[in-house]
Scaffold this active site. Structure first.
Site, PDB file in Angstrom:
ATOM      1  N   ASN A 101       2.544   1.710  -3.437  1.00 21.04           N
ATOM      2  CA  ASN A 101       1.223   2.170  -4.543  1.00 21.04           C
ATOM      3  C   ASN A 101       1.233   3.690  -4.099  1.00 21.04           C
ATOM      4  O   ASN A 101       1.196   4.428  -5.126  1.00 21.04           O
ATOM      5  CB  ASN A 101       0.030   1.310  -4.070  1.00 21.04           C
ATOM      6  CG  ASN A 101      -0.970   1.828  -4.962  1.00 21.04           C
ATOM      7  OD1 ASN A 101      -1.303   2.947  -4.550  1.00 21.04           O
ATOM      8  ND2 ASN A 101      -1.325   1.068  -6.039  1.00 21.04           N
ATOM      9  N   ASP A 128      -1.112 -24.932 -18.111  1.00 22.81           N
ATOM     10  CA  ASP A 128      -1.036 -25.492 -19.356  1.00 22.81           C
ATOM     11  C   ASP A 128      -1.765 -27.129 -19.535  1.00 22.81           C
ATOM     12  O   ASP A 128      -2.019 -27.526 -20.575  1.00 22.81           O
ATOM     13  CB  ASP A 128       0.530 -25.867 -20.149  1.00 22.81           C
ATOM     14  CG  ASP A 128       1.311 -26.517 -19.253  1.00 22.81           C
ATOM     15  OD1 ASP A 128       0.756 -27.041 -18.062  1.00 22.81           O
ATOM     16  OD2 ASP A 128       2.308 -26.646 -19.689  1.00 22.81           O
ATOM     17  N   GLU A 174      -5.920  -1.855  -1.601  1.00 15.96           N
ATOM     18  CA  GLU A 174      -6.871  -0.826  -1.793  1.00 15.96           C
ATOM     19  C   GLU A 174      -8.143  -1.347  -2.589  1.00 15.96           C
ATOM     20  O   GLU A 174      -8.092  -1.724  -3.710  1.00 15.96           O
ATOM     21  CB  GLU A 174      -6.599   0.382  -2.277  1.00 15.96           C
ATOM     22  CG  GLU A 174      -5.615   1.142  -1.330  1.00 15.96           C
ATOM     23  CD  GLU A 174      -6.235   1.668   0.202  1.00 15.96           C
ATOM     24  OE1 GLU A 174      -7.412   1.901   0.030  1.00 15.96           O
ATOM     25  OE2 GLU A 174      -5.474   1.358   1.156  1.00 15.96           O
ATOM     26  N   ASN A 189      -4.208 -27.511 -16.731  1.00 14.52           N
ATOM     27  CA  ASN A 189      -5.359 -27.437 -16.032  1.00 14.52           C
ATOM     28  C   ASN A 189      -6.395 -26.447 -16.649  1.00 14.52           C
ATOM     29  O   ASN A 189      -6.273 -25.238 -16.829  1.00 14.52           O
ATOM     30  CB  ASN A 189      -4.882 -26.604 -14.658  1.00 14.52           C
ATOM     31  CG  ASN A 189      -6.031 -26.857 -13.763  1.00 14.52           C
ATOM     32  OD1 ASN A 189      -7.277 -26.905 -13.880  1.00 14.52           O
ATOM     33  ND2 ASN A 189      -5.789 -26.888 -12.296  1.00 14.52           N
ATOM     34  N   ASN A 221       0.856  -6.613 -12.945  1.00 15.06           N
ATOM     35  CA  ASN A 221       1.885  -6.017 -13.375  1.00 15.06           C
ATOM     36  C   ASN A 221       3.345  -6.883 -12.707  1.00 15.06           C
ATOM     37  O   ASN A 221       4.088  -7.159 -13.506  1.00 15.06           O
ATOM     38  CB  ASN A 221       2.187  -4.415 -13.132  1.00 15.06           C
ATOM     39  CG  ASN A 221       3.232  -3.766 -13.699  1.00 15.06           C
ATOM     40  OD1 ASN A 221       3.697  -3.895 -14.754  1.00 15.06           O
ATOM     41  ND2 ASN A 221       3.839  -2.931 -12.946  1.00 15.06           N
ATOM     42  N   GLY A 265       0.840  -1.202  -0.074  1.00 11.76           N
ATOM     43  CA  GLY A 265      -0.037  -0.020   0.012  1.00 11.76           C
ATOM     44  C   GLY A 265       0.851   1.186  -0.195  1.00 11.76           C
ATOM     45  O   GLY A 265       0.727   2.286  -0.769  1.00 11.76           O
TER      46      GLY A 265
END
Length: 299
Positions: free
Chosen positions: A71, A243, A271, A245, A200, A68
């Site tokens: 961020n 690959d 958040e 499942n 990301n 957090g």
């Protein structure tokens, strides 16, 4: 290290009485390093301290806390439009430290501080949701989001990232999927999702590798959806490979649009954000971050 320029450490208030950190900063100052320290108390402090960092002329703003805090600081940095923004340094002091851990930031405070001050600054991506809210690590939705937002603070303080797993197992009886439709570049899926990860970075929820192939400098977001009865792989670090499942669906795109017939909640670096429509897009090369040379999140 005396020749390195000044840095400003934005420290989460929960870590203000961290004695080992005080000692590490004192040692670096004794070596001639100039480190300004500011402690956050309420929302908006990180933005104010980043503004102060610009006035002081520091070259690095260090985020001292969990995901957090990272961020908040990174979001403030990418809003700088005039001139070169300071680089971001990472000092993991939170409950889970998912982004810093997956980036290979040292756990030892002195080593992490030295990297944050003197490491190479690499351009990395961030992501934006609905043209407003940003995340640097991951957006998670579904059952996993409810667990991370509902886990008691005392449990997190006592057990760290393991607390999410324990609380998740305690809440298995409340397991319900979220129906939604997800579109991206050359990607379309519609159905019931137990867990959604748009990364990301690679991990969330205290070490769960939801997007294990994500990179932070490739201009793409990684998507992983858990459907059917496959909640346990999300909680146990994805024991089954995607690959083989059929209940794990992967995708990659510079953007994703998500529509749900009912309100769902995404967790953006800790958040919560609720709604029925989400547009998530990558912001390529949005900021510079001081990372280890062997950082696994870099291509």
């Amino acid at each position: 290290m005396a020749n390195f320029p000044a840095s400003l450490l934005i420290l989460n208030g929960k870590s203000a009485d961290n004695q080992p950190l005080r000692e590490a900063i004192t040692l670096l100052r004794d070596e001639g390093i100039q480190i300004h320290v500011r402690v956050t108390w309420e929302k908006g402090d990180a933005q104010r301290y980043v503004d102060e960092a610009r006035r002081l002329g520091v070259e690095t703003v260090i985020a001292g806390g969990g995901d957090g805090t990272i961020n908040e600081v990174s979001t403030a940095l990418i809003q700088i439009r005039d001139g070169v923004a300071p680089a971001l340094g990472l000092l993991p002091l939170g409950t889970a430290n998912d982004f810093a851990t997956s980036a290979g930031i040292p756990e030892a405070l002195d080593k992490a501080l030295k990297l944050a001050i003197a490491g190479n600054a690499m351009e990395i991506d961030m992501a934006m949701v609905n043209d407003k809210t940003c995340f640097i690590n991951m957006a998670t939705g579904g059952f996993g989001t409810r667990i991370t937002t509902e886990t008691p603070e005392k449990l997190k303080a006592a057990l760290g990232g393991v607390s999410y797993l324990i609380h998740g197992l305690m809440r298995m009886d409340t397991l319900t999927p979220d129906r939604c439709e997800i579109r991206g570049e050359n990607f379309h899926w519609q159905g019931d999702a137990l867990v959604i990860g748009i990364g990301n970075g690679r991990q969330a929820g205290g070490g769960q590798q939801l997007c294990p192939t994500a990179l932070i400098n490739d201009g793409l977001l990684q998507l992983r959806i858990f459907t059917g009865e496959e909640l346990l792989p999300a909680l146990f670090s994805t024991l089954t490979q995607s690959d083989d499942n059929p209940n794990i669906i992967d995708g990659a795109s510079a953007w994703f649009d998500i529509h749900a017939p009912h309100e769902i909640t995404f967790n953006l670096d800790g958040e919560p954000l609720s709604g029925q429509e989400f547009h998530i897009e990558v912001l390529p090369g949005a900021l510079r971050c001081r990372l280890p040379p062997d950082c696994p999140l870099l291509r």
